[in-house]
Write a protein that holds these residues in place. Structure first.
Motif, PDB file in Angstrom:
ATOM      1  N   ASN A 153       0.802  -1.202  -0.135  1.00 13.84           N
ATOM      2  CA  ASN A 153       0.017  -0.060   0.190  1.00 13.84           C
ATOM      3  C   ASN A 153       0.975   1.087  -0.074  1.00 13.84           C
ATOM      4  O   ASN A 153       0.406   2.162  -0.544  1.00 13.84           O
ATOM      5  CB  ASN A 153      -0.903  -0.095   1.068  1.00 13.84           C
ATOM      6  N   HIS A 193      -4.850  -4.235  -3.709  1.00 17.87           N
ATOM      7  CA  HIS A 193      -4.918  -3.181  -2.801  1.00 17.87           C
ATOM      8  C   HIS A 193      -5.891  -1.933  -2.953  1.00 17.87           C
ATOM      9  O   HIS A 193      -5.602  -0.820  -2.929  1.00 17.87           O
ATOM     10  CB  HIS A 193      -3.529  -2.578  -2.661  1.00 17.87           C
ATOM     11  N   SER A 194      -7.158  -2.294  -3.110  1.00 18.67           N
ATOM     12  CA  SER A 194      -7.867  -1.187  -3.578  1.00 18.67           C
ATOM     13  C   SER A 194      -8.619  -0.681  -2.237  1.00 18.67           C
ATOM     14  O   SER A 194      -8.151  -1.158  -1.318  1.00 18.67           O
ATOM     15  CB  SER A 194      -9.340  -1.834  -4.260  1.00 18.67           C
ATOM     16  N   PHE A 195      -9.174   0.489  -2.454  1.00 15.01           N
ATOM     17  CA  PHE A 195      -9.474   1.384  -1.204  1.00 15.01           C
ATOM     18  C   PHE A 195     -10.868   0.725  -0.756  1.00 15.01           C
ATOM     19  O   PHE A 195     -11.741   0.430  -1.215  1.00 15.01           O
ATOM     20  CB  PHE A 195      -9.730   2.863  -1.499  1.00 15.01           C
ATOM     21  N   ARG A 249      -4.777  -0.963  -7.372  1.00 21.68           N
ATOM     22  CA  ARG A 249      -5.915  -0.248  -7.176  1.00 21.68           C
ATOM     23  C   ARG A 249      -6.907  -1.067  -7.594  1.00 21.68           C
ATOM     24  O   ARG A 249      -8.023  -0.915  -6.896  1.00 21.68           O
ATOM     25  CB  ARG A 249      -5.928   1.194  -7.290  1.00 21.68           C
ATOM     26  N   PHE A 250      -6.968  -1.511  -8.639  1.00 18.14           N
ATOM     27  CA  PHE A 250      -8.103  -2.175  -9.238  1.00 18.14           C
ATOM     28  C   PHE A 250      -8.184  -3.714  -8.558  1.00 18.14           C
ATOM     29  O   PHE A 250      -9.238  -4.317  -8.103  1.00 18.14           O
ATOM     30  CB  PHE A 250      -7.841  -2.709 -10.731  1.00 18.14           C
ATOM     31  N   GLU A 310       0.239   0.960 -10.576  1.00 14.12           N
ATOM     32  CA  GLU A 310      -0.773   1.678  -9.825  1.00 14.12           C
ATOM     33  C   GLU A 310      -2.257   1.107 -10.207  1.00 14.12           C
ATOM     34  O   GLU A 310      -3.089   0.899  -9.487  1.00 14.12           O
ATOM     35  CB  GLU A 310      -0.703   3.480  -9.985  1.00 14.12           C
ATOM     36  N   THR A 342     -13.270   6.491  -4.719  1.00 14.86           N
ATOM     37  CA  THR A 342     -11.880   5.959  -4.753  1.00 14.86           C
ATOM     38  C   THR A 342     -11.663   4.983  -6.143  1.00 14.86           C
ATOM     39  O   THR A 342     -10.674   4.936  -6.295  1.00 14.86           O
ATOM     40  CB  THR A 342     -11.607   5.148  -3.728  1.00 14.86           C
ATOM     41  N   VAL A 343     -13.007   4.585  -6.620  1.00 16.02           N
ATOM     42  CA  VAL A 343     -12.609   3.892  -7.863  1.00 16.02           C
ATOM     43  C   VAL A 343     -12.032   4.597  -8.918  1.00 16.02           C
ATOM     44  O   VAL A 343     -11.476   4.070  -9.952  1.00 16.02           O
ATOM     45  CB  VAL A 343     -13.977   3.317  -8.658  1.00 16.02           C
ATOM     46  N   PRO A 387      -7.631   3.962  -9.880  1.00 16.95           N
ATOM     47  CA  PRO A 387      -7.253   3.147 -11.028  1.00 16.95           C
ATOM     48  C   PRO A 387      -7.586   3.339 -12.178  1.00 16.95           C
ATOM     49  O   PRO A 387      -7.196   3.166 -13.278  1.00 16.95           O
ATOM     50  CB  PRO A 387      -7.721   1.696 -10.663  1.00 16.95           C
TER      51      PRO A 387
END
Length: 126
Positions: A2, A124-126, A120-121, A116, A73-74, A77
């Protein structure tokens, strides 16, 4: 992991915010005069150069603002994917112009943006 993704997002944001702001605030002639690395601008209209700059600034904002305010937060990515596509286009343009030494920076930025987007997809997505 992260932390690495945050570092990459910050680095990409700084680079693309600076590059995009330069394209948005300077004329095509001034961009061309700024050095041989900017010779690609000959092939594009001022409007397209401004559009590229807009994409870069929006991508830079999209990497950091959504998680900072914890809303949508999508977009992180998605912004990374968009920046990867911009860098793919930059690498192709430099290759088409046979500016092979100038391909390295877009390819590195492309790899960072893909990293990244993947992080993030995926795991380790939010």
């Amino acid at each position: 992991m992260n932390v690495a993704l945050w570092v990459v997002a910050a680095l990409l944001s700084l680079v693309f915010l600076a590059a995009g702001a330069m394209k948005l605030t300077q004329s095509k002639e001034k961009i061309l005069a700024s050095g041989p690395n900017m010779a690609w601008a000959e092939d594009f209209s001022p409007g397209v150069i401004k559009m590229i700059g807009t994409f870069e600034v929006l991508g830079a904002i999209g990497l950091l603002l959504p998680p900072a305010v914890d809303v949508a937060t999508v977009f992180v990515p998605l912004a990374a994917t968009g920046l990867a596509l911009v860098m793919l286009g930059a690498a192709i343009e430099h290759g088409r112009r046979k500016e092979y030494p100038n391909i390295a920076v877009p390819v590195v930025l492309l790899a960072l943006a893909v990293f990244e987007a993947w992080g993030r997809f995926g795991p380790h997505s939010f």
